[in-house]
Design an enzyme around this catalytic site. Structure first.
Site, PDB file in Angstrom:
ATOM      1  N   HIS A 280     -30.213  28.576 101.521  1.00 40.03           N
ATOM      2  CA  HIS A 280     -29.453  28.292 102.741  1.00 40.03           C
ATOM      3  C   HIS A 280     -30.261  27.409 103.697  1.00 40.03           C
ATOM      4  O   HIS A 280     -29.753  26.423 104.239  1.00 40.03           O
ATOM      5  CB  HIS A 280     -29.072  29.616 103.420  1.00 40.03           C
ATOM      6  CG  HIS A 280     -28.377  29.423 104.722  1.00 40.03           C
ATOM      7  ND1 HIS A 280     -29.051  29.434 105.923  1.00 40.03           N
ATOM      8  CD2 HIS A 280     -27.085  29.150 105.010  1.00 40.03           C
ATOM      9  CE1 HIS A 280     -28.183  29.197 106.901  1.00 40.03           C
ATOM     10  NE2 HIS A 280     -26.988  29.027 106.374  1.00 40.03           N
TER      11      HIS A 280
ATOM     12  N   ARG B  20     -49.758   5.252  86.880  1.00 35.34           N
ATOM     13  CA  ARG B  20     -51.035   5.862  86.480  1.00 35.34           C
ATOM     14  C   ARG B  20     -50.815   7.239  85.864  1.00 35.34           C
ATOM     15  O   ARG B  20     -50.125   8.068  86.441  1.00 35.34           O
ATOM     16  CB  ARG B  20     -51.938   6.026  87.698  1.00 35.34           C
ATOM     17  CG  ARG B  20     -52.233   4.766  88.460  1.00 35.34           C
ATOM     18  CD  ARG B  20     -53.198   5.076  89.613  1.00 35.34           C
ATOM     19  NE  ARG B  20     -53.303   3.951  90.526  1.00 35.34           N
ATOM     20  CZ  ARG B  20     -52.521   3.775  91.585  1.00 35.34           C
ATOM     21  NH1 ARG B  20     -51.566   4.646  91.850  1.00 35.34           N
ATOM     22  NH2 ARG B  20     -52.686   2.734  92.377  1.00 35.34           N
TER      23      ARG B  20
ATOM     24  N   ARG C 184     -50.177   2.850  82.387  1.00 32.47           N
ATOM     25  CA  ARG C 184     -51.564   2.651  81.948  1.00 32.47           C
ATOM     26  C   ARG C 184     -52.058   3.947  81.302  1.00 32.47           C
ATOM     27  O   ARG C 184     -51.952   5.019  81.899  1.00 32.47           O
ATOM     28  CB  ARG C 184     -52.455   2.302  83.147  1.00 32.47           C
ATOM     29  CG  ARG C 184     -53.896   2.019  82.753  1.00 32.47           C
ATOM     30  CD  ARG C 184     -54.745   1.661  83.956  1.00 32.47           C
ATOM     31  NE  ARG C 184     -54.949   2.815  84.827  1.00 32.47           N
ATOM     32  CZ  ARG C 184     -55.498   2.745  86.040  1.00 32.47           C
ATOM     33  NH1 ARG C 184     -55.857   1.578  86.535  1.00 32.47           N
ATOM     34  NH2 ARG C 184     -55.665   3.827  86.767  1.00 32.47           N
TER      35      ARG C 184
ATOM     36  N   GLU D  30     -59.724  -6.673  83.927  1.00 31.92           N
ATOM     37  CA  GLU D  30     -60.560  -6.155  85.018  1.00 31.92           C
ATOM     38  C   GLU D  30     -62.047  -6.363  84.739  1.00 31.92           C
ATOM     39  O   GLU D  30     -62.886  -5.935  85.510  1.00 31.92           O
ATOM     40  CB  GLU D  30     -60.267  -4.663  85.242  1.00 31.92           C
ATOM     41  CG  GLU D  30     -60.381  -3.818  83.996  1.00 31.92           C
ATOM     42  CD  GLU D  30     -59.794  -2.417  84.155  1.00 31.92           C
ATOM     43  OE1 GLU D  30     -59.704  -1.930  85.288  1.00 31.92           O
ATOM     44  OE2 GLU D  30     -59.428  -1.818  83.125  1.00 31.92           O
TER      45      GLU D  30
ATOM     46  N   GLY E 284     -56.681  -6.182  87.250  1.00 30.44           N
ATOM     47  CA  GLY E 284     -57.183  -5.055  88.053  1.00 30.44           C
ATOM     48  C   GLY E 284     -58.233  -5.597  88.989  1.00 30.44           C
ATOM     49  O   GLY E 284     -59.415  -5.655  88.649  1.00 30.44           O
ATOM     50  N   SER E 285     -57.808  -6.040  90.167  1.00 26.69           N
ATOM     51  CA  SER E 285     -58.730  -6.783  91.044  1.00 26.69           C
ATOM     52  C   SER E 285     -59.854  -5.899  91.589  1.00 26.69           C
ATOM     53  O   SER E 285     -60.911  -6.408  91.950  1.00 26.69           O
ATOM     54  CB  SER E 285     -57.963  -7.447  92.194  1.00 26.69           C
ATOM     55  OG  SER E 285     -57.214  -6.487  92.907  1.00 26.69           O
ATOM     56  N   ASN E 286     -59.666  -4.582  91.619  1.00 26.14           N
ATOM     57  CA  ASN E 286     -60.717  -3.696  92.166  1.00 26.14           C
ATOM     58  C   ASN E 286     -61.970  -3.748  91.285  1.00 26.14           C
ATOM     59  O   ASN E 286     -63.058  -4.086  91.738  1.00 26.14           O
ATOM     60  CB  ASN E 286     -60.232  -2.241  92.248  1.00 26.14           C
ATOM     61  CG  ASN E 286     -58.923  -2.111  93.014  1.00 26.14           C
ATOM     62  OD1 ASN E 286     -58.335  -3.104  93.429  1.00 26.14           O
ATOM     63  ND2 ASN E 286     -58.463  -0.899  93.208  1.00 26.14           N
ATOM     64  N   ASP E 287     -61.809  -3.397  89.992  1.00 29.28           N
ATOM     65  CA  ASP E 287     -62.973  -3.410  89.091  1.00 29.28           C
ATOM     66  C   ASP E 287     -63.446  -4.838  88.819  1.00 29.28           C
ATOM     67  O   ASP E 287     -64.644  -5.081  88.670  1.00 29.28           O
ATOM     68  CB  ASP E 287     -62.639  -2.698  87.770  1.00 29.28           C
ATOM     69  CG  ASP E 287     -62.774  -1.184  87.896  1.00 29.28           C
ATOM     70  OD1 ASP E 287     -63.246  -0.724  88.957  1.00 29.28           O
ATOM     71  OD2 ASP E 287     -62.385  -0.455  86.957  1.00 29.28           O
TER      72      ASP E 287
ATOM     73  N   CYS F 236     -52.171  -5.676  89.520  1.00 34.34           N
ATOM     74  CA  CYS F 236     -51.849  -4.342  90.025  1.00 34.34           C
ATOM     75  C   CYS F 236     -52.988  -3.791  90.873  1.00 34.34           C
ATOM     76  O   CYS F 236     -53.006  -2.618  91.213  1.00 34.34           O
ATOM     77  CB  CYS F 236     -51.531  -3.388  88.870  1.00 34.34           C
ATOM     78  SG  CYS F 236     -52.908  -3.182  87.725  1.00 34.34           S
TER      79      CYS F 236
END
Length: 856
Positions: free
Chosen positions: A433, A523, A636, A738, A759-762, A809
């Site tokens: 409810h 992910r 991934r 990456e 994967g621009s971070n790594d 990504c």
């Protein structure tokens, strides 16, 4: 012989249609509509009859009750609770004391006897339900408390139940509502449905919605199920199982169950004996840990839900999502639909305006301020002073804008709920409810917290957040947040595909309403850490671990808390297990007993431990794939580092201690290694389940941290061994770009894979040779560095030469719109963003495309 329905006192259900609400009431009219139109399509609906609103007025006039009731209610002060209760009680007793006109009584009994004959019994068990017939009330839910009497047997008992239904039109709440809004008490009629009981006391019952109730996502059927009669579920006294079925692939013949959650079904309502029509009993422990419905039953109900929705949508000339009650007869082992009404909250929503609630307080700080958590209702946030109420008698203390904290609510609480900024309850689920009313009022609610009334104190400032997925949080004090309102009609669509990065399946339906071209990065890590929680090798070697534990216990090598030294684990493990255990941890002590107990508790009810992993992973992936269907969703494969894998239950046994896990055993190198290969095989099987069993062929896969082209070929080979073949049924396999090696050798990778995702971070860390988590060098970390940009430009050029898709990504385009513009200049195919930066980046991309002449 045709019946003049406008004057009829009693009608069979198949004599009424949805147009007959004024005489039959909404519930009965809907049942009649379905029996006539949907029974021929296989939807099973129990038969019965309607005692019409004409009969109710006939009963009032035969007993001269109108003037008597008016007199009792004359001069009523609705704020005087005691006076209201006294007068209300007097009216209800007056109605209950009335007698039926002889012809009406005879008709009701005659129909009951014929219904008994139809079901081949001398006295059929029925449910007697009231249904108000006021057409002109703006909020019919307040017209009369909808009474239901279950397991009524015998014509005399049916007559008593009908009288009680008549009296329910004059509950204290209904009287107050009509008095306050100036409605004539006698303009509101009531009809009563008498319907064959479904023996769900020996089976199960629940509700289903033909949309996601929290987000309004159209393409699913959400089914709730609990044991026994449905009243406990509706009242929110048990937490039901929840199943989600994806409509588009269901109707193509797939087994499209994309989520199954086990509820807390510890009690159930069953038939009573003697004068006690129903009673509540405990559910046996082993049944509590089982699902109330099997997969075939879930799919059957979902198909009926779609048929019912299609019928009403066609009839109304617009999409009409439905709220449907169902029951499973435990004797016949058959399913039935017992009620259906249009869902009102989302069908009225403006589709082009999206409101996004964003929390600004950092997660670390929020974690320490959680008071309680439960099931989130809606996706909003509210801050205010808490008011803990244990009883409605305290309702007059409640101030406008406070947050209501209570055990559980029912319709009598609604006047208080209307004043609340948010609602928090101890008990209840998504269809309780409190949840239903909160949705209608458009306020956040966190239900089923277990102990909110103990943990929260009246007067303290709290924040109720439902903007973090399916779990709702109540925080101490004020949490900083902002609300962004976006009109989607004003957003131009760029040529470059704009995709999203999604980790949490719980937020997928909500984010799917943003403009998008699919998911560039789904992910697995969130699903493994939060849904599965157990290391894959601990599941695959559960029996070996159990055998080991028993051996160690026999030798008295386990202490009273369950701990054992790692070197003893090596020494006593069988060959299969010993090959998989981590090396170099001799001195470590491990609580083997707790690991085994945790695994046993989490996997209870699954046929084996591997199935647990595969099913849980497949449900998480499927929820994301369904939310964005038919657009591509690139999943991934797991990219945990060894220190992250070690945090999973049992992970400590199998994960090495590495000096630099970021550059260690991760990604592709795991998938073909003898130690981890079988665990990767379970990921492959989860993808096969999502694509082949559920029909979500928009799912693609991606290999992370693939150091060499040879590694890529090895991984494809292992995938094939487990039945997942590139190109089969349109399966595309991408590689993460990456590592500088991915770009230097892009021509070779292009011959192995269908596309690249940057994967621009790594890539930034490995190009600049730095660890962005080290504060000593973190200031040098910048994706916009010339070296990184040149590598990216080179990859896009090579991918184009080989006719391969290329997207990004990583974090960069989410943080820097000018970086997104650089990517567009290079001719990238797609940009995948965090959901909260989709709109601002989309505008930046459109601007650049116009400048380049790509977009007019």
């Amino acid at each position: 012989m045709s019946v003049d329905k406008s004057k009829a006192l009693v009608l069979w259900l198949d004599e009424v249609t949805i147009e007959d609400i004024p005489i039959a009431g909404g519930k009965n009219a809907s049942l009649g509509e379905m029996i006539r139109n949907l029974s021929p399509l296989g939807v099973k609906i129990p038969y019965g009859y309607v005692v019409t609103a004409n009969a109710y007025y006939y009963f009032l006039d035969y007993n001269n009750l109108r003037d008597k009731i008016r007199k009792i209610l004359e001069g009523l002060n609705t704020d005087d609770l005691k006076d209201l209760q006294r007068r209300g009680h007097e009216v209800r007793e007056l109605i209950r004391g009335g007698t039926f006109p002889p012809d009406l009584e005879e008709a009701i009994k005659d129909y009951y006897n014929k219904l008994s004959e139809k079901y081949k019994t001398h006295a059929v068990d029925v449910a007697v339900r009231s249904s108000a017939t006021a057409e002109d009330l703006p909020d019919a839910s307040f017209a009369g408390q909808q009474e239901t009497y279950l397991n009524v047997v015998g014509a005399e008992n049916v007559l008593v139940a009908i009288k009680n239904c008549f009296a329910s039109l004059f509950t204290d709440r209904a009287i107050v509502y009509r008095e306050r809004f100036g409605f004539d008490h006698f303009k509101v009629g009531i009809a009563v449905g008498v319907q064959k009981m479904v023996r769900s006391d020996m089976g199960a019952s629940g509700v289903m919605f033909t949309l996601d109730t929290e987000t309004g996502f159209k393409d699913v059927v959400v089914i709730n199920a609990a044991y026994g009669l449905g009243e406990l579920l509706v009242r929110g006294e048990v937490t039901p199982d929840e199943y989600i079925v994806f409509k588009p692939t269901l109707m193509k013949g797939y087994s499209a169950i994309i989520e199954k959650k086990l509820g807390r079904k510890d009690r159930k309502m069953i038939y009573g004996t003697g004068d006690e029509r129903v009673k509540i009993v405990n559910v046996p422990k082993e049944d509590q840990k089982k699902f109330a419905l099997n997969d075939d039953e879930i799919l059957q109900l979902a198909k009926w839900g779609v048929l019912i929705e299609e019928h009403y949508s066609k009839k109304n000339g617009r999409w009409t999502p439905m709220d449907i009650e169902w029951a499973k007869d435990g004797i016949l082992n058959e399913l039935f639909v017992v009620q259906a009404r249009p869902e009102t909250v989302h069908s009225r929503k403006k589709e082009n305006v999206v409101k996004i609630y964003k929390i600004k307080t950092p997660e670390e700080e929020r974690k320490n301020r959680v008071i309680v958590k439960g099931i989130a209702v809606g996706d909003k946030i509210a801050t205010g002073k808490a008011r803990v109420l244990f009883d409605l008698k305290e309702a007059d203390q409640f101030q406008e804008g406070e947050i209501l904290v209570t055990d559980i609510t029912d319709p009598d609480w609604e006047p208080v709920m209307k004043k609340a900024a948010a609602i928090v309850t101890n008990r209840g689920g998504r269809t309780s409810h409190a949840a239903i009313v909160a949705r209608e009022l458009g306020i956040p609610a966190v239900v089923g917290t277990g102990n909110a009334t103990e943990k929260i104190k009246t007067g303290e400032e709290i924040t109720v957040s439902c903007a973090e997925g399916e779990t709702g949080y109540v925080y101490e004090g004020k949490i900083d947040y902002e609300v962004e309102e976006i009109n989607l009609e004003n957003i131009p669509k760029p040529k470059t595909k704009i995709m999203m990065n999604i980790g949490n399946p719980e937020s997928a339906f909500r984010y799917a309403s943003l403009p998008n071209d699919g998911v560039g990065l789904a992910r697995e890590e969130f699903i493994i850490a939060n849904y599965i929680k157990i290391h894959p090798l601990a599941l695959l070697h559960y029996e070996d671990l159990k055998e080991l534990y028993e051996k160690l216990e026999r030798e008295n090598l386990i202490d009273e808390k369950g701990f054992v030294q790692f070197k003893l684990i090596y020494h006593y493990a069988n060959g299969r297990l010993a090959n998989k255990l981590a090396k170099g941890k001799d001195k470590l002590r491990v609580n083997l007993r707790k690991i085994l107990q945790d695994i046993e508790n989490l996997t209870f009810g699954y046929e084996d431990k591997a199935t647990y992993y595969i099913k849980k992973l497949s449900y998480g992936i499927a929820k994301i794939a369904a939310a964005f269907y038919p657009n591509p969703v690139i999943v991934r494969f797991s990219d945990f580092k060894s220190n992250e894998y070690a945090n999973l239950i049992g992970g400590i046994l199998f994960e090495p201690e590495e000096e630099n896990p970021m550059l260690g055993w991760r990604g592709a190198s795991r998938y073909y290694s003898d130690v981890f290969k079988e665990a990767f095989g379970m990921e492959c099987k989860a993808i096969i389940r999502v694509r082949n069993k559920m029909g979500l062929t928009n799912t693609k896969v991606m290999i992370p941290f693939c150091r060499t082209p040879e590694e890529g070929e090895k991984v494809l080979q292992v995938m094939e061994e487990y039945g997942l073949r590139k190109g089969e049924n349109g399966l595309e396999v991408y590689v993460m770009a990456e590592l500088p090696s991915n770009i230097v050798l892009a021509d070779r990778y292009a011959q192995i894979f269908d596309g690249f995702s940057i994967g621009s971070n790594d890539l930034t860390q490995l190009t600049l040779g730095l660890d962005r988590d080290s504060e000593l060098v973190a200031h040098l970390y910048d994706e916009r560095n010339e070296a990184v940009k040149r590598l990216i430009a080179q990859l896009i050029k090579t991918a184009k030469e080989y006719g391969r898709k290329v997207g990004i990504c990583g974090q960069a385009p989410s943080d820097f719109p000018e970086f997104a513009q650089f990517l567009v200049e290079q001719g990238i195919d797609s940009i995948s963003l965090n959901p909260d930066s989709v709109l601002k980046t989309m505008l930046a991309v459109v601007e650049m495309e116009k400048k380049l002449g790509v977009l007019k």
